[in-house]
Write an enzyme that holds these catalytic residues in place. Structure first.
Site, PDB file in Angstrom:
ATOM      1  N   GLN A  53      16.776  20.761  12.780  1.00  0.00           N
ATOM      2  CA  GLN A  53      17.037  19.583  11.952  1.00  0.00           C
ATOM      3  C   GLN A  53      17.240  19.927  10.480  1.00  0.00           C
ATOM      4  O   GLN A  53      17.718  19.081   9.716  1.00  0.00           O
ATOM      5  CB  GLN A  53      15.908  18.557  12.121  1.00  0.00           C
ATOM      6  CG  GLN A  53      14.565  18.992  11.574  1.00  0.00           C
ATOM      7  CD  GLN A  53      13.454  17.998  11.921  1.00  0.00           C
ATOM      8  OE1 GLN A  53      12.937  17.994  13.035  1.00  0.00           O
ATOM      9  NE2 GLN A  53      13.084  17.163  10.965  1.00  0.00           N
ATOM     10  N   ASN A 102      11.067  20.961  20.420  1.00  0.00           N
ATOM     11  CA  ASN A 102      11.076  20.609  19.008  1.00  0.00           C
ATOM     12  C   ASN A 102      12.482  20.817  18.433  1.00  0.00           C
ATOM     13  O   ASN A 102      13.367  21.342  19.125  1.00  0.00           O
ATOM     14  CB  ASN A 102      10.043  21.457  18.245  1.00  0.00           C
ATOM     15  CG  ASN A 102       9.594  20.793  16.955  1.00  0.00           C
ATOM     16  OD1 ASN A 102      10.124  19.747  16.555  1.00  0.00           O
ATOM     17  ND2 ASN A 102       8.614  21.386  16.287  1.00  0.00           N
ATOM     18  N   CYS A 128      13.965  14.038  12.863  1.00  0.00           N
ATOM     19  CA  CYS A 128      13.384  14.357  14.171  1.00  0.00           C
ATOM     20  C   CYS A 128      13.635  13.257  15.187  1.00  0.00           C
ATOM     21  O   CYS A 128      13.872  13.525  16.362  1.00  0.00           O
ATOM     22  CB  CYS A 128      11.890  14.590  14.023  1.00  0.00           C
ATOM     23  SG  CYS A 128      11.030  13.148  13.339  1.00  0.00           S
ATOM     24  N   HIS A 157       5.994  12.572  14.131  1.00  0.00           N
ATOM     25  CA  HIS A 157       7.091  13.493  14.427  1.00  0.00           C
ATOM     26  C   HIS A 157       7.639  13.252  15.833  1.00  0.00           C
ATOM     27  O   HIS A 157       6.889  13.262  16.801  1.00  0.00           O
ATOM     28  CB  HIS A 157       6.572  14.926  14.303  1.00  0.00           C
ATOM     29  CG  HIS A 157       7.627  15.970  14.505  1.00  0.00           C
ATOM     30  ND1 HIS A 157       8.792  16.003  13.774  1.00  0.00           N
ATOM     31  CD2 HIS A 157       7.692  17.017  15.368  1.00  0.00           C
ATOM     32  CE1 HIS A 157       9.526  17.033  14.182  1.00  0.00           C
ATOM     33  NE2 HIS A 157       8.882  17.649  15.154  1.00  0.00           N
TER      34      HIS A 157
END
Ligand SMILES: *[C@@H]1O[C@H](CO)[C@@H](O)[C@H](O)[C@H]1NC(C)=O
Ligand SMILES: *[C@@H]1O[C@H](CO)[C@@H](O)[C@H](O)[C@H]1NC(C)=O
Ligand SMILES: *[C@@H]1O[C@H](CO)[C@@H](O)[C@H](O)[C@H]1NC(C)=O
Length: 336
Positions: free
Chosen positions: A134, A303, A140, A279
């Site tokens: 990102q 992630n 996110c 997140h």
């Protein structure tokens, strides 16, 4: 006489902070780290960043030393965020704020009759695109949402298409998303539903900025969505059933801690992890591993901090321990 010489304590502390000596033995490591991640600083900035980096490095080494003595189930490693304080990191990257749900959504509850497999990993079934990055943008939420949509598209078409976060960033503002300053996976799904599609990353590439206007191209409808489901709040049993039966599911966690920022491997659990989620990530499976003679269950979360972070971009987060880090607090997925 002493009284006249007194320096206010606050000032004294500030002065000490400014003159903290850098560890010369780390010179080579610092230069190597800077060149590995192409970091360039002004003279003044370099001294400050070096100090932050050294502090992070010492905490990482301390933790790993404790881990080698069996005190933790996971290890840490220096990464590309090494020159940032926890506060800076959180301001930049944790772009998910839980909100009251205004849109009508469907609620996914655990069913007593449903038997789930002991282990699930959608990566092995072709549902998951490579780990993304990102950058310095709190997007996110968009990465989490594209991850769930990519799984849905694969299920329906058998094709794995990398979807566009920038499309979500640029075009879902009217639904309450705020580009690089945070957003919601459910509102990203809502955008796709109302818009009647989402572009691929290929034709709508990621810029890591939120200053461009919407450039959605209806000719390239790489995904769509007609229903939005929320997993019963805080229920890991419901989340397990959703992950087992639907595919990758969007989740939010508390990722604000130092240990999370520098996670490298193992099953993550931290007494500093709260249920205040901030997140967005993607649950792509779950499993169990042997840790010191005990079975430890974990979620496998994708992630968007590049493959450098964690286990090639993934974390294994403790599962079945009272909704650790709030993993089941704000889980959602799109369906057709
Ligand atoms: C899509 O999901 C359905 C229902 O879960 C499943 O039966 C089917 O095998 C999946 N298709 C693919 C290509 O994985
Ligand atoms: C979604 O896209 C697929 C194929 O691209 C299409 O068959 C389907 O009708 C679309 N569904 C909706 C709800 O738009
Ligand atoms: C761990 O799990 C395995 C297989 O799931 C099981 O056979 C074993 O008894 C478990 N061990 C413990 C200590 O619970």
């Amino acid at each position: 006489m002493l009284g006249t010489m007194a320096v206010p304590l606050g000032l004294l502390l500030a002065l000490l902070g400014c003159t903290a000596a850098l560890d010369l033995a780390l010179e080579e490591a610092w230069e190597g780290w800077k060149s590995l991640y192409a970091k360039e600083y002004t003279r003044e900035a370099e001294a400050v960043r070096r100090e932050v980096w050294e502090k992070n490095l010492r905490r990482i080494e301390q933790h790993n030393h404790e881990e080698s003595r069996g005190q933790h189930t996971f290890r840490l490693a220096m990464n590309h965020y090494g020159d940032m304080t926890d506060e800076e990191f959180n301001q930049l990257l944790n772009g998910f704020t839980p909100a009251r749900q205004e849109e009508p959504v469907l609620l996914f509850h655990a069913s007593a009759a449903l038997k789930t497999p002991a282990e699930v990993d959608w990566r092995a079934k072709g549902y998951v695109t490579p780990v993304k990055n990102q950058g310095h943008c709190g997007s996110c939420w968009a990465f989490s949402a594209t991850g769930a949509l990519e799984g849905l598209v694969f299920n329906r078409t058998g094709k794995l298409v990398v979807l566009s976060e920038q499309n979500l960033i640029d075009c879902s503002r009217k639904l309450g998303n705020n580009g690089c300053h945070g957003g919601y996976m459910t509102r990203a799904f809502q955008y796709v539903r109302e818009n009647g599609g989402l572009n691929s990353e290929h034709i709508y590439p990621y810029l890591a900025t939120d200053t461009s206007s919407c450039r959605y191209n209806p000719q390239d409808r790489a995904a769509n969505c007609s229903a939005i489901w929320l997993v019963a709040e805080g229920s890991e049993a419901a989340l397990e059933q959703a992950v087992a039966t639907v595919g990758p599911v969007s989740v939010a966690v508390d990722a604000s801690g130092f240990f999370f920022h520098f996670y490298k491997s193992g099953v993550f659990s931290s007494m500093f992890c709260s249920k205040q989620v901030n997140h967005g990530m993607l649950a792509v499976g779950y499993g169990t591993s042997q840790e010191g003679g005990k079975n430890v269950s974990y979620w496998i979360l994708k992630n968007s901090w590049s493959e450098v972070w964690g286990e090639q971009g993934y974390i294994r987060l403790l599962k079945g321990a009272d909704n650790h880090c709030g993993v089941a607090s704000q889980a959602s997925f799109p369906l057709l």
